[in-house]
Design a protein around this motif. Sequence first.
Motif, PDB file in Angstrom:
ATOM      1  N   ALA A 107      24.089 -10.706-106.623  1.00 14.00           N
ATOM      2  CA  ALA A 107      24.388 -11.341-105.330  1.00 14.00           C
ATOM      3  C   ALA A 107      23.136 -11.960-104.719  1.00 14.00           C
ATOM      4  CB  ALA A 107      24.992 -10.317-104.373  1.00 14.00           C
ATOM      5  N   VAL A 108      22.018 -11.246-104.769  1.00 15.39           N
ATOM      6  CA  VAL A 108      20.766 -11.778-104.217  1.00 15.39           C
ATOM      7  C   VAL A 108      20.339 -13.027-104.982  1.00 15.39           C
ATOM      8  CG1 VAL A 108      18.290 -11.297-103.968  1.00 15.39           C
ATOM      9  CG2 VAL A 108      19.970  -9.612-103.232  1.00 15.39           C
ATOM     10  N   ALA A 109      20.425 -12.981-106.300  1.00 15.18           N
ATOM     11  CA  ALA A 109      20.031 -14.137-107.108  1.00 15.18           C
ATOM     12  C   ALA A 109      21.007 -15.305-106.948  1.00 15.18           C
ATOM     13  CB  ALA A 109      19.932 -13.740-108.575  1.00 15.18           C
ATOM     14  N   GLY A 110      22.225 -15.029-106.519  1.00 15.08           N
ATOM     15  CA  GLY A 110      23.228 -16.082-106.359  1.00 15.08           C
ATOM     16  C   GLY A 110      23.151 -16.821-105.037  1.00 15.08           C
ATOM     17  N   ILE A 111      22.366 -16.324-104.084  1.00 14.83           N
ATOM     18  CA  ILE A 111      22.271 -16.980-102.775  1.00 14.83           C
ATOM     19  C   ILE A 111      21.778 -18.425-102.896  1.00 14.83           C
ATOM     20  CG2 ILE A 111      21.028 -16.947-100.561  1.00 14.83           C
ATOM     21  CD1 ILE A 111      21.221 -13.873-100.696  1.00 14.83           C
ATOM     22  N   PRO A 112      20.667 -18.704-103.595  1.00  9.80           N
ATOM     23  CA  PRO A 112      20.241 -20.105-103.706  1.00  9.80           C
ATOM     24  C   PRO A 112      21.253 -20.973-104.455  1.00  9.80           C
ATOM     25  CG  PRO A 112      18.454 -18.643-104.327  1.00  9.80           C
ATOM     26  CD  PRO A 112      19.675 -17.806-104.193  1.00  9.80           C
ATOM     27  N   VAL A 113      21.940 -20.387-105.411  1.00 11.47           N
ATOM     28  CA  VAL A 113      22.958 -21.146-106.147  1.00 11.47           C
ATOM     29  C   VAL A 113      24.049 -21.603-105.184  1.00 11.47           C
ATOM     30  CG1 VAL A 113      24.711 -21.013-107.954  1.00 11.47           C
ATOM     31  CG2 VAL A 113      22.476 -19.944-108.305  1.00 11.47           C
ATOM     32  N   LEU A 114      24.505 -20.703-104.334  1.00  8.37           N
ATOM     33  CA  LEU A 114      25.527 -21.041-103.353  1.00  8.37           C
ATOM     34  C   LEU A 114      25.023 -22.111-102.390  1.00  8.37           C
ATOM     35  CD1 LEU A 114      28.308 -20.431-102.094  1.00  8.37           C
ATOM     36  CD2 LEU A 114      27.139 -18.747-100.668  1.00  8.37           C
ATOM     37  N   LEU A 115      23.778 -21.986-101.934  1.00  9.77           N
ATOM     38  CA  LEU A 115      23.222 -22.980-101.012  1.00  9.77           C
ATOM     39  C   LEU A 115      23.115 -24.355-101.662  1.00  9.77           C
ATOM     40  CD1 LEU A 115      20.456 -20.872 -99.244  1.00  9.77           C
ATOM     41  CD2 LEU A 115      22.680 -21.570 -98.332  1.00  9.77           C
ATOM     42  N   ILE A 116      22.769 -24.392-102.930  1.00 11.68           N
ATOM     43  CA  ILE A 116      22.683 -25.665-103.634  1.00 11.68           C
ATOM     44  C   ILE A 116      24.069 -26.273-103.816  1.00 11.68           C
ATOM     45  CG2 ILE A 116      22.127 -26.715-105.868  1.00 11.68           C
ATOM     46  CD1 ILE A 116      19.718 -24.749-105.970  1.00 11.68           C
ATOM     47  N   LEU A 117      25.062 -25.438-104.122  1.00  9.05           N
ATOM     48  CA  LEU A 117      26.421 -25.940-104.333  1.00  9.05           C
ATOM     49  C   LEU A 117      27.062 -26.484-103.061  1.00  9.05           C
ATOM     50  CD1 LEU A 117      27.870 -23.300-106.819  1.00  9.05           C
ATOM     51  CD2 LEU A 117      27.243 -25.671-107.288  1.00  9.05           C
ATOM     52  N   ILE A 118      26.713 -25.942-101.888  1.00  9.74           N
ATOM     53  CA  ILE A 118      27.308 -26.443-100.651  1.00  9.74           C
ATOM     54  C   ILE A 118      26.535 -27.617-100.051  1.00  9.74           C
ATOM     55  CG2 ILE A 118      28.319 -24.195-100.105  1.00  9.74           C
ATOM     56  CD1 ILE A 118      26.154 -23.946 -97.887  1.00  9.74           C
ATOM     57  N   THR A 119      25.439 -28.019-100.661  1.00 11.06           N
ATOM     58  CA  THR A 119      24.611 -29.105-100.126  1.00 11.06           C
ATOM     59  C   THR A 119      25.398 -30.381 -99.838  1.00 11.06           C
ATOM     60  OG1 THR A 119      22.621 -28.228-101.158  1.00 11.06           O
ATOM     61  CG2 THR A 119      22.578 -30.543-100.567  1.00 11.06           C
ATOM     62  N   PRO A 120      26.280 -30.847-100.712  1.00 11.45           N
ATOM     63  CA  PRO A 120      26.990 -32.100-100.404  1.00 11.45           C
ATOM     64  C   PRO A 120      27.877 -32.018 -99.164  1.00 11.45           C
ATOM     65  CG  PRO A 120      27.229 -31.544-102.719  1.00 11.45           C
ATOM     66  CD  PRO A 120      26.583 -30.381-102.055  1.00 11.45           C
ATOM     67  N   PHE A 121      28.251 -30.827 -98.754  1.00  8.98           N
ATOM     68  CA  PHE A 121      29.132 -30.668 -97.608  1.00  8.98           C
ATOM     69  C   PHE A 121      28.382 -30.482 -96.289  1.00  8.98           C
ATOM     70  CE2 PHE A 121      31.251 -28.874-101.388  1.00  8.98           C
ATOM     71  CZ  PHE A 121      32.258 -29.830-101.507  1.00  8.98           C
ATOM     72  N   LEU A 122      27.077 -30.414 -96.332  1.00 14.85           N
ATOM     73  CA  LEU A 122      26.284 -30.259 -95.124  1.00 14.85           C
ATOM     74  C   LEU A 122      26.088 -31.616 -94.452  1.00 14.85           C
ATOM     75  CD1 LEU A 122      23.666 -27.714 -96.480  1.00 14.85           C
ATOM     76  CD2 LEU A 122      25.645 -27.246 -95.041  1.00 14.85           C
ATOM     77  N   PRO A 123      26.071 -31.657 -93.119  1.00 18.24           N
ATOM     78  CA  PRO A 123      26.016 -32.944 -92.412  1.00 18.24           C
ATOM     79  C   PRO A 123      24.779 -33.778 -92.721  1.00 18.24           C
ATOM     80  CG  PRO A 123      26.361 -31.114 -90.877  1.00 18.24           C
ATOM     81  CD  PRO A 123      26.172 -30.531 -92.228  1.00 18.24           C
ATOM     82  N   PHE A 124      23.633 -33.135 -92.896  1.00 17.33           N
ATOM     83  CA  PHE A 124      22.412 -33.915 -93.141  1.00 17.33           C
ATOM     84  C   PHE A 124      22.391 -34.551 -94.523  1.00 17.33           C
ATOM     85  CE2 PHE A 124      21.301 -29.504 -94.192  1.00 17.33           C
ATOM     86  CZ  PHE A 124      20.850 -29.649 -95.500  1.00 17.33           C
ATOM     87  N   ALA A 125      23.234 -34.090 -95.437  1.00 15.25           N
ATOM     88  CA  ALA A 125      23.269 -34.668 -96.777  1.00 15.25           C
ATOM     89  C   ALA A 125      24.048 -35.980 -96.801  1.00 15.25           C
ATOM     90  CB  ALA A 125      23.881 -33.682 -97.758  1.00 15.25           C
ATOM     91  N   ALA A 126      24.961 -36.158 -95.851  1.00 17.78           N
ATOM     92  CA  ALA A 126      25.799 -37.359 -95.826  1.00 17.78           C
ATOM     93  C   ALA A 126      25.192 -38.488 -94.998  1.00 17.78           C
ATOM     94  CB  ALA A 126      27.178 -37.006 -95.279  1.00 17.78           C
ATOM     95  N   THR A 127      24.168 -38.189 -94.214  1.00 20.24           N
ATOM     96  CA  THR A 127      23.548 -39.197 -93.363  1.00 20.24           C
ATOM     97  C   THR A 127      22.074 -39.343 -93.728  1.00 20.24           C
ATOM     98  OG1 THR A 127      22.992 -37.545 -91.690  1.00 20.24           O
ATOM     99  CG2 THR A 127      25.109 -38.665 -91.445  1.00 20.24           C
ATOM    100  N   PRO A 128      21.508 -40.512 -93.490  1.00 27.95           N
ATOM    101  CA  PRO A 128      20.076 -40.704 -93.799  1.00 27.95           C
ATOM    102  C   PRO A 128      19.183 -40.056 -92.731  1.00 27.95           C
ATOM    103  CG  PRO A 128      21.016 -42.722 -92.949  1.00 27.95           C
ATOM    104  CD  PRO A 128      22.136 -41.747 -93.061  1.00 27.95           C
TER     105      PRO A 128
END
Length: 105
Positions: free
Chosen positions: A31-52
Motif C-alpha cells: 500500500a505504501v509503495a502504491g501511493i505514488p502509482v495512484l497519484l500518477i494514474l490520477i494525474t490526467p483528472f487533476l485540474p492543473f493537468a488540463a490547463t496550461p
Amino acid sequence: MTSSISGAETPDTPTGAIRVTGRIATPARVAVAGIPVLLILITPFLPFAATPTLWWGVPAVLVWMAFNVVLTVALLNVVDAGIRRQVREHGESTPAESAIGGEHA
C-alpha cells in the motif's frame, strides 16, 4: 556463493532471509509503495493537468511528476528500512550484506 557455468561465483538467492523473517511483501508495504502509482494514474483528472498552469515558471504537470519521483524514492526507502529492520530483528543478515562483510563494511 555458488559457481556459475563460467566458473565465477554468484551470490545466493535471498530465500534464506525470507524463510526466516516471513513475508517481505506485506499488505502495508504494498500500500505504501502504491501511493505514488495512484497519484500518477490520477494525474490526467487533476485540474492543473488540463490547463496550461505554471508553478514556479515550470508547467504544473512537470512539477507534479517531479514530486511523485521524489515521493517514490522516499517511500521505497521507508519500505526498505522496514524490511531491513525485520531481517535484523530475526538475527540474520541478508546474503548481500554477509557477502561484503556487513552493511557498513
